[in-house]
Enzyme design. Structure first.
Site, mmCIF file in Angstrom:
data_model
loop_
_atom_site.group_PDB
_atom_site.id
_atom_site.type_symbol
_atom_site.label_atom_id
_atom_site.label_comp_id
_atom_site.label_asym_id
_atom_site.label_seq_id
_atom_site.Cartn_x
_atom_site.Cartn_y
_atom_site.Cartn_z
ATOM 1 N N ASP A 149 -8.367 3.758 1.171
ATOM 2 C CA ASP A 149 -7.296 4.196 2.169
ATOM 3 C C ASP A 149 -7.979 4.546 3.487
ATOM 4 O OD1 ASP A 149 -5.385 5.348 3.592
ATOM 5 O OD2 ASP A 149 -4.669 6.489 1.974
ATOM 6 N N ASN B 16 2.239 1.318 4.567
ATOM 7 C CA ASN B 16 2.636 0.049 4.934
ATOM 8 C C ASN B 16 2.346 0.034 6.164
ATOM 9 O OD1 ASN B 16 5.493 -2.023 5.439
ATOM 10 N ND2 ASN B 16 3.634 -2.382 4.998
ATOM 11 N N CYS C 179 0.919 -1.358 -0.201
ATOM 12 C CA CYS C 179 -0.003 -0.142 -0.042
ATOM 13 C C CYS C 179 1.003 1.221 0.013
ATOM 14 C CB CYS C 179 -0.826 0.011 1.231
ATOM 15 S SG CYS C 179 -0.296 0.048 2.792
ATOM 16 N N CYS D 38 -1.267 0.618 7.289
ATOM 17 C CA CYS D 38 -2.797 0.348 7.696
ATOM 18 C C CYS D 38 -3.178 -0.982 6.636
ATOM 19 C CB CYS D 38 -3.801 1.354 7.009
ATOM 20 S SG CYS D 38 -3.564 2.771 8.296
ATOM 21 N N ARG D 39 -3.267 -0.929 5.387
ATOM 22 C CA ARG D 39 -3.886 -1.987 4.683
ATOM 23 C C ARG D 39 -2.709 -3.018 4.419
ATOM 24 N NH1 ARG D 39 -5.367 2.053 -0.292
ATOM 25 N NH2 ARG D 39 -3.405 3.097 0.646
ATOM 26 N N SER D 40 -1.839 -2.927 4.049
ATOM 27 C CA SER D 40 -0.716 -4.195 3.598
ATOM 28 C C SER D 40 -0.325 -4.783 4.851
ATOM 29 C CB SER D 40 0.084 -3.551 2.759
ATOM 30 O OG SER D 40 1.162 -2.389 3.400
HETATM 31 P P1 4NP Z 1 -1.956 2.712 4.320
HETATM 32 O O1 4NP Z 1 -2.316 3.905 4.835
HETATM 33 O O2 4NP Z 1 -1.247 2.860 2.701
HETATM 34 O O3 4NP Z 1 -3.108 1.838 3.975
HETATM 35 O O4 4NP Z 1 -0.735 2.161 5.020
HETATM 36 C C1 4NP Z 1 -1.796 5.248 4.713
HETATM 37 C C2 4NP Z 1 -0.740 5.582 5.717
HETATM 38 C C3 4NP Z 1 -0.291 6.915 5.893
HETATM 39 C C4 4NP Z 1 -0.492 7.814 5.093
HETATM 40 C C5 4NP Z 1 -1.572 7.243 4.040
HETATM 41 C C6 4NP Z 1 -2.035 6.142 3.883
HETATM 42 N N1 4NP Z 1 -0.152 9.100 5.170
HETATM 43 O O5 4NP Z 1 -0.236 10.005 4.250
HETATM 44 O O6 4NP Z 1 0.831 8.971 5.891
#
Ligand code: 4NP
Length: 167
Positions: free
Chosen positions: A134, A19, A16, A21-23
């Site tokens: 997201d 790294n 993602c 939340c989703r992945s």
């Molecule tokens: P992820 O979520 O891609 O599922 O880990 C996010 C985590 C952090 C951010 C964006 C999405 N950020 O903008 O910091």
């Protein structure tokens, strides 16, 4: 599957943006499915982000809380995708179209780029989403939705890619 050899584990990298939340949730869910099937030898599972903002961090606290409510402990430390990942994994699973585009940009070859697949390809027929949204700026429902989509998709992925099916 892109480069999987019979008799060897299936190597899957979930990707993602951050790294956190989703992945890492996908990684934790897949590890749990594999462990419930006593199948650890058949799989190599990891996750990474295309961004570098959260390198070294544990998954987002909100994701850890929601995952724990489903019996999953998420302990991954965030890392950024590397060129070598395209050698070390058979399948590189992108959570959304933006992740897939970023992955295609760093893929070292056309062959390597063929390993990139959307997570949504594994959703059950009739799923209401074509990506894993997201949840970072969302409330609890966003995190629950991600876990619902990933539990469905990872279950299907396990059934489809299980090495026992291929050998
Ligand atoms: P992820 O979520 O891609 O599922 O880990 C996010 C985590 C952090 C951010 C964006 C999405 N950020 O903008 O910091």
């Amino acid at each position: 599957m892109a480069s999987h050899k019979a008799g060897e584990p299936v190597r899957v990298l979930f990707v993602c943006l951050g790294n956190i939340c989703r992945s890492p949730a996908a990684e934790g869910i897949m590890r749990d499915i594999v462990s419930r099937n006593d199948d650890e030898a058949g799989w190599v599972i990891d996750s990474a982000g295309t961004g570098r903002y959260h390198i070294g961090d544990l998954p987002d606290r909100r994701m850890r809380v929601h995952a724990r409510q489903r019996g999953l402990e998420l302990t991954h430390r965030a890392r950024q995708v590397e060129t070598e990942d395209f050698d070390n994994f058979d399948l590189i699973v992108a959570m959304d179209a933006s992740n897939a585009m970023n992955l295609r940009r760093i893929a070292p070859s056309v062959e390597a780029a063929r390993k990139i697949v959307p997570m949504a390809d594994f959703f059950s027929t009739g799923a209401r989403y074509d990506h894993v949204p997201d949840p970072y700026y969302e409330g609890s429902e966003g995190f629950e939705l991600v876990l619902d989509l990933l539990q469905d998709g990872c279950g299907n992925m396990y059934d489809i890619l299980n090495p026992k099916t291929f050998q």
